[in-house]
Enzyme design. Structure first.
Site, short mmCIF file in Angstrom:
data_model
loop_
_atom_site.label_atom_id
_atom_site.label_comp_id
_atom_site.label_asym_id
_atom_site.label_seq_id
_atom_site.Cartn_x
_atom_site.Cartn_y
_atom_site.Cartn_z
N GLY A 279 0.51 -3.41 1.66
CA GLY A 279 -0.32 -2.63 2.59
C GLY A 279 0.54 -1.67 3.39
O GLY A 279 1.60 -1.23 2.97
N GLY A 280 0.06 -1.39 4.59
CA GLY A 280 0.76 -0.40 5.42
C GLY A 280 2.14 -0.81 5.83
O GLY A 280 2.94 0.03 6.27
N GLY B 181 19.40 29.60 -10.89
CA GLY B 181 19.00 28.88 -9.68
C GLY B 181 19.88 27.68 -9.42
O GLY B 181 20.16 27.32 -8.27
N ALA B 182 20.34 27.06 -10.50
CA ALA B 182 21.18 25.87 -10.33
C ALA B 182 22.50 26.26 -9.66
O ALA B 182 23.01 25.53 -8.80
CB ALA B 182 21.43 25.21 -11.67
C1 HXC Z 1 -2.39 -13.56 7.82
C2 HXC Z 1 -1.95 -14.25 5.69
C3 HXC Z 1 -2.09 -12.94 5.19
C4 HXC Z 1 -2.39 -11.93 6.14
C5 HXC Z 1 -1.62 -14.24 3.54
N1 HXC Z 1 -1.64 -15.01 4.64
N2 HXC Z 1 -1.90 -12.97 3.86
N3 HXC Z 1 -2.08 -14.55 6.99
N4 HXC Z 1 -2.54 -12.28 7.44
N5 HXC Z 1 -2.46 -10.66 5.78
C6 HXC Z 1 -1.32 -16.40 4.77
C7 HXC Z 1 -1.92 -17.26 3.68
O1 HXC Z 1 -3.19 -17.69 4.05
C8 HXC Z 1 -0.93 -18.41 3.64
O2 HXC Z 1 -1.17 -19.26 4.71
C9 HXC Z 1 0.39 -17.75 3.93
O3 HXC Z 1 0.10 -16.51 4.58
C10 HXC Z 1 1.19 -17.45 2.69
O4 HXC Z 1 0.36 -16.70 1.80
P1 HXC Z 1 0.18 -17.11 0.27
O5 HXC Z 1 -0.90 -16.27 -0.27
O6 HXC Z 1 0.08 -18.58 0.13
O7 HXC Z 1 1.60 -16.69 -0.30
P2 HXC Z 1 1.96 -16.27 -1.77
O8 HXC Z 1 1.27 -17.15 -2.75
O9 HXC Z 1 3.44 -16.18 -1.82
O10 HXC Z 1 1.33 -14.81 -1.96
C11 HXC Z 1 1.82 -13.75 -1.17
C12 HXC Z 1 0.92 -12.53 -1.33
C13 HXC Z 1 -0.53 -12.86 -0.95
C14 HXC Z 1 0.99 -12.04 -2.80
C15 HXC Z 1 1.50 -11.42 -0.46
O11 HXC Z 1 -0.51 -13.62 0.27
C16 HXC Z 1 -1.36 -11.64 -0.73
O12 HXC Z 1 -1.74 -10.96 -1.70
N6 HXC Z 1 -1.65 -11.37 0.53
C17 HXC Z 1 -2.40 -10.18 0.89
C18 HXC Z 1 -1.43 -9.06 0.99
C19 HXC Z 1 -2.07 -7.82 1.54
O13 HXC Z 1 -2.96 -7.23 0.90
N7 HXC Z 1 -1.64 -7.47 2.72
C20 HXC Z 1 -2.09 -6.26 3.31
C21 HXC Z 1 -2.82 -6.62 4.53
S1 HXC Z 1 -3.48 -5.14 5.18
P3 HXC Z 1 -1.29 -20.84 4.48
O14 HXC Z 1 -1.30 -21.41 5.85
O15 HXC Z 1 -2.55 -21.02 3.72
O16 HXC Z 1 -0.11 -21.23 3.68
C22 HXC Z 1 -2.16 -4.38 5.89
C23 HXC Z 1 -2.53 -3.10 6.54
C24 HXC Z 1 -1.48 -2.73 7.52
O17 HXC Z 1 -1.07 -4.80 5.88
C25 HXC Z 1 -1.58 -1.31 7.87
C26 HXC Z 1 -0.46 -0.92 8.77
C27 HXC Z 1 -0.30 0.55 8.87
#
Ligand code: HXC
Length: 514
Positions: free
Chosen positions: A171-172, A404-405
């Site tokens: 994400g971001g 140009g290079a």
């Molecule tokens: C809070 C989160 C979370 C999130 C996952 N977790 N994503 N908690 N906010 N965004 C939690 C899970 O519930 C889990 O908690 C723990 O973090 C670890 O995640 P897992 O999924 O178990 O880990 P893993 O299997 O290693 O997979 C990692 C991952 C997957 C591939 C990154 O978590 C995933 O696809 N997450 C979403 C990633 C994403 O799209 N992020 C973008 C968010 S939007 P527990 O307690 O159950 O273990 C963003 C916008 C920002 O970032 C903009 C800023 C400009």
């Protein structure tokens, strides 16, 4: 409580910190081939030199189960330490605490240590392993990202910023690394993407493999987002230490010098460049024979390999090296090579690192794909970056410097201080065959023996422009030198230029074609 009990309480709390979100979570990290945040820091800094700050900060949110997930330090470890005895500020995301998710507190901690680094003129290293914005905190997380991105931008060009990718970065959150100077990725376990496979599947129905989408190789060779890759964490942290060894701590200090090294295998230099311009050679051999032995540290090596950029040492002093690579696509300049060169030149200029450029380039890549991709806009970045750079600049034309290079690759009139040419140099508007076809097409067609007529005129062009002496006679190059003399010439030139003073017209900032 008495003093002993108070001290014991601190030690008890401190030892709880070392397990972040719990030993079971650390064990999970190890199973995935990853380390905990504190283990990573310990592996990167000089032994025992790390001092943590904000270790006891916790988040203040309760929604969606966050009350049960309150750990001292929250999801990042920040502080300062030493690498090879030099100061460095560090932030290491802690995946064991809610997936290293970017929270309000994570932002406050990282911003604090980045502020300290900026004020103290110390490089900032970020060890990334995070699921992205902490969804449960909503706008507090997003606001925190904004604060960090703003600071990354303020610090740009003042202190080196390095991002080491040791897990997901989704994400971001990719934009903090994206704003830093160098990104180092670990193969297999690090991924960077704006929209991950799950989002892509939801929106387009397409199934995408995370490695193909945003793994280390994809970003090192296709997108150019990553500058360096390592097969594992230990390798990524070792690369970080090596990279730091070439960088100054800030934009007013010189880069660290090392004991003078001996030259590489220079014996090959005088016969390295085949006079036949259609025969390739490897510019790495020239670099290896000129700079201190084994000192060339190439960055962006897998991206646009028709250009080479990296750091090297010359009698112990750091220089930035830019080169065309005749061994790949004849060293032609295309969109990606333009971006790669321009970005590196600007980095060196920000941080006072002298530039040495090796030129062997037939020109810009022709074709609809390049034109529609914006080769005009991208190629302009090279000439802009060199024209703007005020650090000492020396260029060596090893063979072709066409059109140009010739101009954009650190030519004299975009204020390169000294331009040398090897005897194999050819400085012309274009290659002899192309020039003759354009200028003498009608005469050749009308000649009794068109092929003989063509080769005679081609030879006349070669005699005129196929050597460096026409350019040297008019002062367009400063000297013609033997390849084997290059190291000594560079040492003398850079010593002479070491106190160079140059400035740009007063302005808020320029408008480089992005
Ligand atoms: C809070 C989160 C979370 C999130 C996952 N977790 N994503 N908690 N906010 N965004 C939690 C899970 O519930 C889990 O908690 C723990 O973090 C670890 O995640 P897992 O999924 O178990 O880990 P893993 O299997 O290693 O997979 C990692 C991952 C997957 C591939 C990154 O978590 C995933 O696809 N997450 C979403 C990633 C994403 O799209 N992020 C973008 C968010 S939007 P527990 O307690 O159950 O273990 C963003 C916008 C920002 O970032 C903009 C800023 C400009």
């Amino acid at each position: 409580m008495n003093s002993d009990e108070l001290n014991a309480e601190l030690l008890r709390r401190r030892s709880a910190l070392s397990v972040g979100g719990g030993q079971a979570r650390i064990d999970e990290q190890h199973t995935k081939g990853k380390r905990s945040a504190r283990e990573r820091i310990a592996a990167m800094v000089d032994q025992g030199s790390f001092h943590e700050v904000d270790a006891f900060m916790t988040h203040r949110h309760s929604d969606f189960g966050l009350d049960e997930k309150r750990f001292a330090g929250d999801s990042v470890v920040v502080g300062f330490g030493l690498v090879d005895g030099r100061r460095v500020a560090i932030a290491a995301q802690d995946f064991t605490v809610i997936g290293g998710s970017f929270s309000e507190v994570q932002a406050q901690k990282v911003c604090k240590v980045l502020d300290l680094a900026l004020a103290s003129g110390v490089p900032f290293v970020s060890l990334n392993d995070s699921v992205g914005a902490r969804i449960q905190e909503g706008v507090w997380s997003l606001a925190g990202y904004s604060e960090l991105f703003w600071r990354n931008t303020q610090a740009s060009g003042v202190i080196p910023q390095i991002s080491v990718m040791l897990g997901p970065c989704a994400g971001g959150s990719v934009y903090s690394p994206g704003l830093t100077d160098f990104i180092i990725m670990t193969e297999g376990i690090s991924h960077m993407f704006i929209t991950g496979p799950e989002v892509i599947r939801t929106v387009t129905g397409e199934q995408v493999d995370p490695d193909t989408l945003g793994g280390a190789q994809a970003h090192a060779s296709i997108s150019g987002v990553a500058h360096l890759t390592a097969v594992d964490e230990a390798g990524a942290l070792a690369l970080t230490r090596r990279l730091l060894s070439y960088l100054p701590s800030n934009n007013v200090e010189p880069p660290p010098s090392a004991p003078p090294g001996g030259p590489g295998p220079a014996a090959v230099l005088d016969r390295l460049v085949p006079p036949d311009g259609t025969v390739a050679y490897d510019m790495h051999d020239a670099i290896a024979g000129i700079f201190d032995q084994d000192s060339f540290f190439e960055v962006h090596g897998s991206y646009a390999p028709n250009a080479l950029v990296g750091f090297a040492r010359l009698v112990g002093s750091v220089v930035g090296v830019v080169a065309n690579q005749p061994a790949y696509l004849a060293g032609v300049l295309d969109i990606n090579a333009s971006d790669k060169i321009a970005r590196f030149v600007r980095f060196c200029d920000c941080f006072g690192i002298p530039l040495v450029t090796f030129v062997d380039c037939p020109g810009f890549m022709p074709g609809t794909h390049q034109e529609h991709g914006g080769i005009i806009r991208h190629g302009a970045k090279i000439v802009y970056a060199y024209s703007e750079a005020t650090v000492p600049k020396v260029a060596i034309i090893t063979r072709k410097a066409y059109g140009g290079a010739y101009i954009v690759m650190s030519s004299k009139y975009i204020r390169t201080d000294l331009v040398y040419a090897w005897p194999t140099a050819e400085i012309a508007v274009m290659g002899a065959e192309g020039a003759v076809n354009i200028l003498y097409r009608r005469q050749i067609l009308q000649a009794a023996d068109p092929e003989t007529a063509r080769s005679e005129i081609v030879q006349q062009f070669r005699d005129r422009f196929g050597s460096p002496y026409a350019a040297a006679a008019s002062g367009h190059v400063d000297d013609v030198i033997l390849p084997g003399e290059t190291r000594a010439k560079l040492v003398a030139a850079l010593r002479f230029l070491s106190d160079k003073q140059a400035s740009l017209p007063p302005k808020k900032h320029g408008n480089i074609p992005l």
